[in-house]
Design a protein around this motif. Structure first.
Motif, PDB file in Angstrom:
ATOM      1  N   GLY A 126      19.988  25.081 -29.917  1.00  0.00           N
ATOM      2  CA  GLY A 126      21.009  24.303 -29.589  1.00  0.00           C
ATOM      3  C   GLY A 126      21.452  23.369 -30.207  1.00  0.00           C
ATOM      4  O   GLY A 126      22.753  23.937 -30.588  1.00  0.00           O
ATOM      5  N   SER A 127      21.829  22.028 -29.770  1.00  0.00           N
ATOM      6  CA  SER A 127      22.752  21.181 -30.968  1.00  0.00           C
ATOM      7  C   SER A 127      22.770  21.473 -32.040  1.00  0.00           C
ATOM      8  O   SER A 127      24.365  21.422 -32.658  1.00  0.00           O
ATOM      9  CB  SER A 127      23.086  19.846 -30.191  1.00  0.00           C
ATOM     10  N   ALA A 128      22.069  21.919 -32.808  1.00  0.00           N
ATOM     11  CA  ALA A 128      21.678  21.795 -33.816  1.00  0.00           C
ATOM     12  C   ALA A 128      22.291  23.264 -34.645  1.00  0.00           C
ATOM     13  O   ALA A 128      22.686  23.547 -35.291  1.00  0.00           O
ATOM     14  CB  ALA A 128      19.859  22.057 -34.771  1.00  0.00           C
TER      15      ALA A 128
ATOM     16  N   SER B 280      18.040  20.719 -38.170  1.00  0.00           N
ATOM     17  CA  SER B 280      16.894  21.004 -37.095  1.00  0.00           C
ATOM     18  C   SER B 280      17.081  19.420 -36.547  1.00  0.00           C
ATOM     19  O   SER B 280      16.121  18.717 -38.424  1.00  0.00           O
ATOM     20  CB  SER B 280      15.186  21.543 -36.401  1.00  0.00           C
TER      21      SER B 280
ATOM     22  N   GLY C 126      12.601  19.018 -36.355  1.00  0.00           N
ATOM     23  CA  GLY C 126      11.933  19.465 -37.407  1.00  0.00           C
ATOM     24  C   GLY C 126      10.774  20.299 -37.375  1.00  0.00           C
ATOM     25  O   GLY C 126       9.994  21.184 -38.141  1.00  0.00           O
TER      26      GLY C 126
ATOM     27  N   THR D 136      13.012  27.817 -34.496  1.00  0.00           N
ATOM     28  CA  THR D 136      13.436  28.105 -35.538  1.00  0.00           C
ATOM     29  C   THR D 136      12.866  27.846 -36.650  1.00  0.00           C
ATOM     30  O   THR D 136      13.094  28.070 -37.775  1.00  0.00           O
ATOM     31  CB  THR D 136      14.611  25.933 -35.963  1.00  0.00           C
TER      32      THR D 136
ATOM     33  N   VAL E 115      17.187  12.599 -25.234  1.00  0.00           N
ATOM     34  CA  VAL E 115      17.190  13.708 -25.121  1.00  0.00           C
ATOM     35  C   VAL E 115      17.924  14.247 -25.593  1.00  0.00           C
ATOM     36  O   VAL E 115      17.815  15.769 -27.191  1.00  0.00           O
ATOM     37  CB  VAL E 115      15.754  14.176 -24.477  1.00  0.00           C
ATOM     38  N   ALA E 116      18.846  14.674 -25.114  1.00  0.00           N
ATOM     39  CA  ALA E 116      20.411  14.687 -26.082  1.00  0.00           C
ATOM     40  C   ALA E 116      20.903  14.463 -27.304  1.00  0.00           C
ATOM     41  O   ALA E 116      20.825  13.317 -27.406  1.00  0.00           O
ATOM     42  CB  ALA E 116      20.969  14.308 -24.392  1.00  0.00           C
TER      43      ALA E 116
ATOM     44  N   GLN F 192      24.316  16.180 -39.458  1.00  0.00           N
ATOM     45  CA  GLN F 192      24.142  17.850 -39.804  1.00  0.00           C
ATOM     46  C   GLN F 192      25.702  17.530 -39.520  1.00  0.00           C
ATOM     47  O   GLN F 192      25.705  19.146 -41.007  1.00  0.00           O
ATOM     48  CB  GLN F 192      23.842  18.594 -38.385  1.00  0.00           C
TER      49      GLN F 192
ATOM     50  N   LEU G 178      27.208  21.798 -23.531  1.00  0.00           N
ATOM     51  CA  LEU G 178      25.453  21.507 -23.274  1.00  0.00           C
ATOM     52  C   LEU G 178      25.336  20.434 -22.912  1.00  0.00           C
ATOM     53  O   LEU G 178      24.626  20.009 -21.743  1.00  0.00           O
ATOM     54  CB  LEU G 178      25.032  22.604 -24.871  1.00  0.00           C
ATOM     55  N   LYS G 179      26.044  19.284 -23.153  1.00  0.00           N
ATOM     56  CA  LYS G 179      25.676  18.185 -23.192  1.00  0.00           C
ATOM     57  C   LYS G 179      26.155  17.498 -21.617  1.00  0.00           C
ATOM     58  O   LYS G 179      25.049  17.619 -20.914  1.00  0.00           O
ATOM     59  CB  LYS G 179      26.084  17.406 -24.074  1.00  0.00           C
TER      60      LYS G 179
ATOM     61  N   VAL H  82      11.210  21.266 -29.067  1.00  0.00           N
ATOM     62  CA  VAL H  82      10.586  22.261 -27.926  1.00  0.00           C
ATOM     63  C   VAL H  82      10.175  23.040 -28.823  1.00  0.00           C
ATOM     64  O   VAL H  82      10.242  23.798 -29.869  1.00  0.00           O
ATOM     65  CB  VAL H  82      12.153  23.242 -27.382  1.00  0.00           C
TER      66      VAL H  82
END
Ligand code: M6R
Length: 364
Positions: free
Chosen positions: A56-58, A102, A105, A110, A153-154, A162, A239-240, A361
Motif C-alpha cells: 500500500g502506501s508504505a 510498515s 509492523g 510484508t 485507516v488512510a 517513512q 490510492l488515497k 492487514v
C-alpha cells in the motif's frame, strides 16, 4: 481524541510538519545537521544490491526510496509490493540487504516478504512506526518513524515519516559510498530540514484544496500524473482518493500516458498533475499539454517557477513552496492526501473507517 478536527485523518494531516521534523531530527545530527544513522545490518559502502518491499502506501514510500537510493548512492535497488515479491521468488544477491517499510509492523504480506528475504540470506532493516511490532522484532535492525499513533485507516503522517527516514538513508548511503560530496550533502540536508516549515504553509492552502475537491468530487475517474520520484506520489494520491472517497483513480507515470491512458482523456476526467520545477519539469509539462490539447482538465501542483508555464494550459494551478527536487515528493504528498480527505469529507463517506478496509492487514 480528535481535538477540534472532524476526523482523525484531518488531525493527522495537520501533524505532518511536526512528525516530519521529529523524524528527521532522529536521523540528523542536531549540531552539524549531518546524517547520523544507527548501526545498520549491512554495510552501505559495499552492499551489492538492496530489495525494498512493503504494501500500500508504505510500498509507495519504498518506491520513492528506491529512486533516491539509486540516484544518490548508486546502489542497485529492487522495489516490489510484498504480496508479489514473496511469490516471485527472486534471485537474491549474496550479501544483499533488504528494507521493509510498515506503519503497523504487523502487515501479513510484508512479514512474509521479510521472512523470505531473511531466509534468503539478506540482512534485513525495517522502517516501522510501532517499536514493539512483530516486524521490528524479526528484523536485524529497525529504524523508527516518529509519527505517533495513526488512527485513520488512510495513512498520512506515517507516510511522510517513512519518506523522511528513507531520505536520510539515501543521504547516509551516499556518503558511505562517496557518491556525493560534503557540499551536496549539506544542501540536500538543508532541503529536508526546510520541509516542516513548508509543510505548514501547504496546510494553510487548505481552503484552496477544498475548493479543488469540490470540483472533482462528482468525477467518476481521476488521473494522477507524475514523473520520477513524483510518480509514486501520483500513485499515493490515487490510492488515497480510491480508499476514502470511493472514486476510481489511477496514478500514472506522465511519460506512459501516450502508451494508452491518454485515450481516456476527456473533460469528465480531471487530471491532477504533480509537476514541481526541476530537471523533469519540461518533459512532464509537455505530457500535460498533450492531455490538455485533448480536452483534459489539468489541475497542477507546482511551485513559483512552474506556475507560469503550466498556467498557459492548466485549468487550475496550485503553487506550493519552492523546494529542491530531492525533497519535493515529501512536500507534494501533503496536498494530494488533503485533496482526498476533502473529497471524502464532502461526499460524507466514513473517512476514518472506509468500507472493506482495516488499519492493519493481518491476512494474506
Ligand atoms: O501498516 P502498514 O504500513 O504495513 O500498512 C500497509 C498498507 O496496508 C497501508 O499503507 C494502506 O495502503 C493504507 N490504508 C493506505 O492509506
Amino acid at each position: 481524541g480528535k481535538g477540534n478536527y472532524r476526523h482523525f485523518m484531518e488531525k493527522e494531516l495537520h501533524e505532518h510538519p511536526a512528525v516530519i521534523g521529529d523524524t528527521l531530527r532522529q536521523y540528523l545530527d542536531p549540531g552539524t545537521h549531518a546524517v547520523r544513522l544507527p548501526r545498520l545490518p549491512f554495510d552501505p559502502a559495499v552492499v551489492p544490491r538492496l530489495t525494498l518491499s512493503a504494501c500500500g502506501s508504505a510500498f509507495l514510500a519504498a518506491h520513492v526510496g528506491r529512486y533516491w537510493i539509486e540516484q544518490l548512492a548508486r546502489i542497485p535497488c529492487d522495489a516490489d509490493v510484498a504480496s508479489e515479491l514473496r511469490y516471485r521468488d527472486p534471485p537474491l544477491a549474496p550479501g544483499g540487504g533488504a528494507i521493509l517499510v510498515s506503519q503497523s509492523g504487523e502487515t501479513a504480506d510484508t512479514m512474509a516478504a521479510l521472512r523470505l528475504l531473511r531466509d534468503g540470506g539478506q540482512r534485513v532493516l525495517s522502517i516501522v512506526n510501532v517499536p514493539e511490532s512483530t516486524m521490528a522484532r524479526l528484523s536485524d535492525a529497525a529504524l523508527l518513524t516518529v509519527a505517533g499513533p495513526e488512527i485513520g485507516v488512510a495513512s498520512t503522517k506515517a507516510f511522510t515519516a517513512q519518506l523522511s527516514v528513507l531520505a536520510c538513508l539515501a543521504l547516509g548511503f551516499a556518503r558511505a559510498r562517496g557518491t556525493i560530496d560534503a557540499a551536496e550533502e549539506e544542501r540536500l540536508t538543508e532541503a529536508l530540514l526546510s520541509i516542516p516549515g513548508h509543510a505548514a504553509a501547504v496546510l494553510e492552502q487548505d481552503g484552496r484544496i477544498k475548493a479543488l475537491a469540490a470540483e472533482i468530487m462528482t468525477a467518476r475517474d481521476v488521473l494522477f500524473l507524475g514523473r520520477g520520484s513524483m510518480f509514486p506520489i501520483a500513485m499515493e494520491g490515487a490510492l488515497k482518493l480510491k480508499e476514502i472517497s470511493y472514486i476510481h483513480a489511477e496514478g500514472y507515470a506522465a511519460g506512459e500516458m501516450k502508451h494508452g491512458p491518454i485515450a481516456l482523456i476527456d473533460p469528465a476526467v480531471p487530471v491532477i498533475a504533480l509537476c514541481p520545477s526541476g530537471p523533469l519539469f519540461e518533459k512532464t509539462a509537455s505530457n500535460l499539454q498533450e492531455a490538455a490539447a485533448r480536452g483534459g482538465r489539468i489541475m497542477a501542483f507546482t511551485d513559483a517557477a512552474g506556475a507560469g508555464p503550466l498556467g498557459r494550459f492548466a485549468e487550475q494551478v496550485i503553487t506550493l513552496p519552492s523546494i529542491d527536487p530531492f525533497a519535493a515528493p515529501i512536500l507534494h504528498s501533503i496536498p494530494v492526501q488533503l485533496l482526498a480527505y476533502h473529497v471524502a469529507a464532502l461526499k460524507g463517506t466514513d473517512v476514518d473507517q472506509p468500507r472493506n478496509l482495516a488499519k492493519s492487514v493481518t491476512v494474506e
